[in-house]
Design an enzyme around this catalytic site. Sequence first.
Site, PDB file in Angstrom:
ATOM      1  N   GLU A 176      56.080   4.885  -9.464  1.00  0.00           N
ATOM      2  CA  GLU A 176      56.123   3.753 -10.386  1.00  0.00           C
ATOM      3  C   GLU A 176      55.184   3.974 -11.571  1.00  0.00           C
ATOM      4  O   GLU A 176      55.566   3.748 -12.724  1.00  0.00           O
ATOM      5  CB  GLU A 176      55.771   2.465  -9.630  1.00  0.00           C
ATOM      6  N   GLN A 177      53.966   4.438 -11.290  1.00  0.00           N
ATOM      7  CA  GLN A 177      53.017   4.674 -12.379  1.00  0.00           C
ATOM      8  C   GLN A 177      53.472   5.839 -13.253  1.00  0.00           C
ATOM      9  O   GLN A 177      53.348   5.787 -14.481  1.00  0.00           O
ATOM     10  CB  GLN A 177      51.608   4.898 -11.829  1.00  0.00           C
ATOM     11  N   ALA A 230      54.610  -5.129 -11.926  1.00  0.00           N
ATOM     12  CA  ALA A 230      55.762  -4.293 -11.588  1.00  0.00           C
ATOM     13  C   ALA A 230      56.069  -3.487 -12.842  1.00  0.00           C
ATOM     14  O   ALA A 230      56.714  -3.976 -13.765  1.00  0.00           O
ATOM     15  CB  ALA A 230      56.956  -5.150 -11.171  1.00  0.00           C
ATOM     16  N   VAL A 231      55.576  -2.245 -12.885  1.00  0.00           N
ATOM     17  CA  VAL A 231      55.580  -1.464 -14.126  1.00  0.00           C
ATOM     18  C   VAL A 231      56.921  -0.826 -14.458  1.00  0.00           C
ATOM     19  O   VAL A 231      57.103  -0.326 -15.569  1.00  0.00           O
ATOM     20  CB  VAL A 231      54.479  -0.373 -14.116  1.00  0.00           C
ATOM     21  N   HIS A 263      46.455  -3.089  -3.370  1.00  0.00           N
ATOM     22  CA  HIS A 263      47.094  -2.378  -4.484  1.00  0.00           C
ATOM     23  C   HIS A 263      46.085  -1.533  -5.256  1.00  0.00           C
ATOM     24  O   HIS A 263      44.926  -1.922  -5.399  1.00  0.00           O
ATOM     25  CB  HIS A 263      47.786  -3.368  -5.422  1.00  0.00           C
ATOM     26  N   PRO A 264      46.546  -0.406  -5.783  1.00  0.00           N
ATOM     27  CA  PRO A 264      45.646   0.453  -6.578  1.00  0.00           C
ATOM     28  C   PRO A 264      45.508  -0.062  -8.009  1.00  0.00           C
ATOM     29  O   PRO A 264      46.341  -0.826  -8.495  1.00  0.00           O
ATOM     30  CB  PRO A 264      46.379   1.795  -6.575  1.00  0.00           C
ATOM     31  N   SER A 295      53.862   4.045  -5.285  1.00  0.00           N
ATOM     32  CA  SER A 295      52.984   3.719  -6.419  1.00  0.00           C
ATOM     33  C   SER A 295      52.907   4.868  -7.412  1.00  0.00           C
ATOM     34  O   SER A 295      52.907   4.659  -8.626  1.00  0.00           O
ATOM     35  CB  SER A 295      51.574   3.371  -5.935  1.00  0.00           C
TER      36      SER A 295
END
Length: 178
Positions: free
Chosen positions: A99-100, A134-135, A79-80, A96
Amino acid sequence: METHAFAVNQPSRMARDEFVRVFGGVYEHSPWIAETAWELGPGPETDAARDTAEGIHRAFRTVVDEAGREKQLALLRAHPDLAGKLAIAGELTAASNAEQAGADLGNCTPDEFEAFGSLNEAYKDKFGFPFILAVRGFHRTEILEIFRERVNNDPETELATALEQVHRIALLRLCDIE
């Protein structure tokens, strides 16, 4: 969360390669989870249950939970960092990145960006893997607060928390597949 049935990508009707192509990216850079789930077979569930995000998620979760500590750590390390160098360089996976972006991490103030950098470094030094959350549904300020709390966890608690968050991310991603 209500049941999400796959309208197009129905696992019970897929060949192995198609299954891995569609579901192999659900866990960040870890297609081995989909590959292993396929090899283990459908289990006791009906086709209707397997053709839901929740059904596939149960199978994937079993694979991760039974994989052993080293594979679990490799999964976490895939994961980053949140608001990290990969995000700045535009090198995140599409999932990702979305999500970010949804958590407004791309608009950090200089102070927030510095806080994320310091927390990312401290967290990885302490636990040996990046902070995972989990953003979806959180704003960057909420994420920073959660980050500040979790960096104080003990290693076993944080390993369990990070794995739960990885499973949550995977379920959310599965629910995005048609």
